[in-house]
Design a protein around this motif. Structure first.
Motif, PDB file in Angstrom:
ATOM      1  N   PRO A  28       8.031   2.556  -2.135  1.00 25.56           N
ATOM      2  CA  PRO A  28       6.485   2.730  -2.023  1.00 25.56           C
ATOM      3  C   PRO A  28       5.690   2.849  -3.666  1.00 25.56           C
ATOM      4  CG  PRO A  28       7.745   3.808  -0.323  1.00 25.56           C
ATOM      5  CD  PRO A  28       8.719   3.571  -1.231  1.00 25.56           C
ATOM      6  N   PRO A  29       6.247   3.978  -4.401  1.00 27.22           N
ATOM      7  CA  PRO A  29       5.653   4.020  -5.621  1.00 27.22           C
ATOM      8  C   PRO A  29       5.817   2.814  -6.605  1.00 27.22           C
ATOM      9  CG  PRO A  29       7.532   5.415  -5.579  1.00 27.22           C
ATOM     10  CD  PRO A  29       7.093   4.684  -4.099  1.00 27.22           C
ATOM     11  N   LEU A  30       6.751   2.092  -6.610  1.00 22.86           N
ATOM     12  CA  LEU A  30       7.198   0.720  -7.232  1.00 22.86           C
ATOM     13  C   LEU A  30       6.107  -0.260  -6.667  1.00 22.86           C
ATOM     14  CD1 LEU A  30      11.003   0.448  -7.512  1.00 22.86           C
ATOM     15  CD2 LEU A  30       9.369   0.802  -9.243  1.00 22.86           C
ATOM     16  N   LEU A  31       5.995  -0.444  -5.234  1.00 24.28           N
ATOM     17  CA  LEU A  31       4.970  -1.213  -4.911  1.00 24.28           C
ATOM     18  C   LEU A  31       3.739  -1.158  -5.384  1.00 24.28           C
ATOM     19  CD1 LEU A  31       6.335  -2.018  -1.501  1.00 24.28           C
ATOM     20  CD2 LEU A  31       6.386  -3.394  -3.326  1.00 24.28           C
ATOM     21  N   VAL A  32       3.321   0.060  -5.242  1.00 25.79           N
ATOM     22  CA  VAL A  32       1.830   0.552  -5.863  1.00 25.79           C
ATOM     23  C   VAL A  32       1.862   0.352  -7.576  1.00 25.79           C
ATOM     24  CG1 VAL A  32       0.372   2.449  -6.218  1.00 25.79           C
ATOM     25  CG2 VAL A  32       1.533   2.377  -3.933  1.00 25.79           C
ATOM     26  N   LEU A  33       2.671   0.803  -8.132  1.00 15.64           N
ATOM     27  CA  LEU A  33       2.614   0.486  -9.694  1.00 15.64           C
ATOM     28  C   LEU A  33       2.758  -0.922 -10.258  1.00 15.64           C
ATOM     29  CD1 LEU A  33       4.806   3.434 -10.953  1.00 15.64           C
ATOM     30  CD2 LEU A  33       2.299   3.361 -10.796  1.00 15.64           C
ATOM     31  N   LEU A  34       3.712  -1.814  -9.515  1.00 18.91           N
ATOM     32  CA  LEU A  34       4.129  -3.105 -10.010  1.00 18.91           C
ATOM     33  C   LEU A  34       3.232  -4.439  -9.360  1.00 18.91           C
ATOM     34  CD1 LEU A  34       7.806  -2.381 -10.869  1.00 18.91           C
ATOM     35  CD2 LEU A  34       5.652  -2.472 -12.295  1.00 18.91           C
ATOM     36  N   SER A  35       2.759  -3.866  -7.897  1.00 17.53           N
ATOM     37  CA  SER A  35       2.298  -4.826  -7.322  1.00 17.53           C
ATOM     38  C   SER A  35       0.854  -4.663  -7.073  1.00 17.53           C
ATOM     39  CB  SER A  35       2.820  -5.335  -5.672  1.00 17.53           C
ATOM     40  OG  SER A  35       2.591  -4.335  -4.901  1.00 17.53           O
ATOM     41  N   GLY A  36       0.217  -3.710  -7.114  1.00 18.46           N
ATOM     42  CA  GLY A  36      -1.237  -3.348  -6.881  1.00 18.46           C
ATOM     43  C   GLY A  36      -1.348  -2.953  -5.638  1.00 18.46           C
ATOM     44  N   LEU A  37      -0.398  -2.953  -4.605  1.00 14.66           N
ATOM     45  CA  LEU A  37      -0.783  -2.689  -3.105  1.00 14.66           C
ATOM     46  C   LEU A  37      -1.364  -1.390  -2.908  1.00 14.66           C
ATOM     47  CD1 LEU A  37       2.363  -3.898  -1.192  1.00 14.66           C
ATOM     48  CD2 LEU A  37       0.145  -5.082  -1.472  1.00 14.66           C
ATOM     49  N   GLU A  38      -2.199  -1.283  -2.044  1.00 13.54           N
ATOM     50  CA  GLU A  38      -2.861   0.250  -1.825  1.00 13.54           C
ATOM     51  C   GLU A  38      -1.660   1.016  -1.096  1.00 13.54           C
ATOM     52  OE1 GLU A  38      -4.020   3.049   1.466  1.00 13.54           O
ATOM     53  OE2 GLU A  38      -3.240   1.037   1.942  1.00 13.54           O
TER      54      GLU A  38
END
Length: 249
Positions: A28-38
């Protein structure tokens, strides 16, 4: 560039999941940091990815003869019943305080896993924690947390099983079927709430699965005591990572 970095990081996460049963909490934090997902969408996408990983992992460890279904089924049922309400709460609560709680619990679990194994402690824990009722209760608690935070559940189930006397590789194996219903029921709730990125999910899942296969192969060659220590260190590191990240946000 960021997408390549995301895939590289998730390859490492997949390896950790295969070798230690722990690591999904990083997605989850990787997706937030590197993909811009909410945040909620990142958690929902992570949980769907972990469902696929749990299915494949169950098949792989079953082929290796490491899954005792008498112990696995109560874990699976508890996790499956609790995953949906956990994801339902996730959609309605601020994730900040929950991350603090999760981080502290993971660090404590890691510290306990790092302690030298005690056969006496394992024997004392046997009547309840190795029985169906105890396994069902633990499955329900961890399944709820999995749905609530978007992690697969192994980050809590693996160190707990090691603490009460399971061999590390068996704890990793049992974490796989446990996560199937917990992640599936939680993912259904996330689909209903619209918290899933269908474009990112296929590529993410393939990369994590490749790393997972690599990790399972490595785990079979690691001595049990060393694997236990690796799991404890990874848990402590992940817990501290979550706490520091939340404090900085």
């Amino acid at each position: 560039m960021l997408l390549a970095a995301l895939y590289a990081a998730c390859l490492v996460v997949g390896f950790l999941c295969g070798a230690t049963g722990v690591g999904g909490v990083l997605i989850p934090p990787l997706l937030v940091l590197l993909s811009g997902l909410e945040t909620h969408t990142a958690m929902g996408t992570s949980l769907a990815n972990m469902f696929v990983l749990a299915v494949v992992g169950t098949w792989m460890f079953q082929r290796l003869g490491l899954i005792n279904w008498r112990e696995a089924i109560p874990l699976v049922l508890g996790g499956g019943l609790a995953g949906w309400p956990g994801a339902w709460c996730n959609a309605r609560l601020d994730s900040g305080p929950l991350i603090y709680i999760l981080g502290v619990v993971i660090v404590l679990a890691g510290v306990c896993a790092l302690r030298p194994p005690s056969s006496a402690a394992a024997e004392n824990a046997h009547p309840f924690w190795h029985g169906r009722t105890g396994l069902f209760c633990v499955g329900a608690v961890i399944g709820f947390i999995a749905g609530l935070t978007g992690v697969g559940g192994g980050v809590l189930s693996v160190p707990w099983m090691i603490i009460v006397g399971y061999a590390p590789i068996v704890a990793v194996a049992l974490s796989m079927p446990f996560q199937i219903l917990a992640t599936f029921s939680g993912s259904l709730a996330n689909v209903a709430s619209g918290y899933l990125d269908y474009e990112l999910l296929p590529g993410l899942t393939l990369v994590v699965l490749f790393g997972f296969w690599w990790g399972v192969a490595a785990a079979r060659r690691i001595p049990p005591l060393l694997l236990r220590r690796i799991i404890g260190l990874v848990c402590c590191g992940l817990g501290v990572f979550l706490l520091v990240r939340q404090l900085a946000s």
